[in-house]
Design a protein around this motif. Structure first.
Motif, PDB file in Angstrom:
ATOM      1  N   LYS A 183       0.839  -1.151  -0.011  1.00  0.00           N
ATOM      2  CA  LYS A 183      -0.081   0.032   0.057  1.00  0.00           C
ATOM      3  C   LYS A 183       0.837   1.138   0.042  1.00  0.00           C
ATOM      4  O   LYS A 183       0.496   2.011  -0.527  1.00  0.00           O
ATOM      5  N   ILE A 184       1.906   1.390   0.682  1.00  0.00           N
ATOM      6  CA  ILE A 184       3.021   2.348   0.858  1.00  0.00           C
ATOM      7  C   ILE A 184       3.445   2.746  -0.774  1.00  0.00           C
ATOM      8  O   ILE A 184       3.465   3.922  -1.073  1.00  0.00           O
ATOM      9  N   GLY A 185       4.067   1.485  -1.348  1.00  0.00           N
ATOM     10  CA  GLY A 185       4.497   1.938  -2.787  1.00  0.00           C
ATOM     11  C   GLY A 185       3.336   2.455  -3.663  1.00  0.00           C
ATOM     12  O   GLY A 185       3.912   3.337  -4.251  1.00  0.00           O
ATOM     13  N   VAL A 186       2.457   1.549  -3.612  1.00  0.00           N
ATOM     14  CA  VAL A 186       1.074   2.352  -4.415  1.00  0.00           C
ATOM     15  C   VAL A 186       0.728   3.723  -4.110  1.00  0.00           C
ATOM     16  O   VAL A 186       0.694   4.362  -5.073  1.00  0.00           O
ATOM     17  N   THR A 187       0.768   3.959  -2.949  1.00  0.00           N
ATOM     18  CA  THR A 187       0.294   5.343  -2.623  1.00  0.00           C
ATOM     19  C   THR A 187       1.518   6.431  -3.006  1.00  0.00           C
ATOM     20  O   THR A 187       1.028   7.336  -3.214  1.00  0.00           O
ATOM     21  N   GLN A 199       2.515  11.011  -6.060  1.00  0.00           N
ATOM     22  CA  GLN A 199       3.159  11.821  -6.813  1.00  0.00           C
ATOM     23  C   GLN A 199       2.830  12.167  -8.388  1.00  0.00           C
ATOM     24  O   GLN A 199       3.434  12.914  -9.155  1.00  0.00           O
ATOM     25  N   ASN A 200       1.750  11.260  -8.713  1.00  0.00           N
ATOM     26  CA  ASN A 200       1.514  11.378 -10.175  1.00  0.00           C
ATOM     27  C   ASN A 200       0.007  11.880 -10.441  1.00  0.00           C
ATOM     28  O   ASN A 200      -0.548  11.774 -11.496  1.00  0.00           O
ATOM     29  N   THR A 201      -0.720  11.888  -9.423  1.00  0.00           N
ATOM     30  CA  THR A 201      -2.023  12.375  -9.571  1.00  0.00           C
ATOM     31  C   THR A 201      -2.569  13.503  -8.394  1.00  0.00           C
ATOM     32  O   THR A 201      -1.838  13.718  -7.815  1.00  0.00           O
ATOM     33  N   ASP A 202      -3.717  13.627  -8.608  1.00  0.00           N
ATOM     34  CA  ASP A 202      -4.299  14.685  -7.369  1.00  0.00           C
ATOM     35  C   ASP A 202      -4.726  14.074  -6.211  1.00  0.00           C
ATOM     36  O   ASP A 202      -5.570  14.517  -5.304  1.00  0.00           O
TER      37      ASP A 202
END
Length: 147
Positions: A93-97, A102-105
Motif C-alpha cells: 500500500k505504501i508503494g502504490v500510495t 506523486q502522479n495524480t491529485d
C-alpha cells in the motif's frame, strides 16, 4: 480503495483495462518478493478499486498471529510483525500510495485495513483462485462495483 474510488482502471467486456495507476499497482505487486523473500505470489488481480491476491509465506514462522509475537522489536501500536501478511500489505500500500500521490491529485488511496483469509486446503485454494481469476468477468456483480 478509499470510498471505492476506481483508481486503477476499468473493466470492459469482462477484462480489466489498467490505467497508469493500475499498472503501477500491478508492478508493485510483482515486486513484493524482492522486498519480502518469504513471500510467494500466486493468483492475483488488480480491479478498478481493489486488489485480490494469494500470498504464500515460506520459511518463516511469523504469519501474523498475535499469539505468536516474535522476539524482535515491532510497533507496539500497530502490532506489525516483520515478514507477516500485515507487513507485506502495508509495504504494498505504501508503494502504490507513493506513486499515486506523486502522479495524480489523489491523496487518500486506500481504505483502512484489509481482509485476509488463511487457505487451509486444496479445495479452498481452488475456490479462491477461481474467484480471483473470474473477478473481472463478474465485475458488475461484485460488492465493490462502481460505475
Amino acid at each position: 480503495c478509499q470510498d471505492r474510488a476506481c483508481l486503477f482502471g476499468i473493466v470492459v467486456d469482462g477484462e480489466m483495462i489498467m490505467n497508469d495507476a493500475g499498472k503501477m499497482a500491478d508492478k508493485c505487486w510483482m515486486e513484493i518478493p524482492k522486498h519480502f523473500p518469504n513471500a510467494v505470489l500466486h493468483e492475483y488481480v488488480i480491479m478498478p478499486n481493489h486488489v485480490h491476491g494469494i500470498i504464500e509465506l515460506v520459511n518463516d514462522t511469523n504469519v501474523g498471529a498475535e499469539n505468536f509475537l516474535p522476539l524482535q522489536q515491532h510497533n507496539q501500536f500497530q502490532k506489525i510483525i516483520p515478514h507477516s501478511i500485515g507487513s507485506i500489505v502495508r509495504g504494498y500500500k505504501i508503494g502504490v500510495t507513493k506513486w499515486i500521490r506523486q502522479n495524480t491529485d489523489v491523496y487518500n488511496v486506500w481504505q483502512r485495513n484489509f481482509h485476509e483469509h488463511i487457505i487451509r486446503n486444496e479445495q479452498s485454494y481452488q475456490t479462491i483462485s477461481k474467484y480471483i481469476n473470474d473477478n473481472p468477468a463478474k465485475w458488475a456483480e461484485d460488492k465493490f462495483y462502481q460505475k
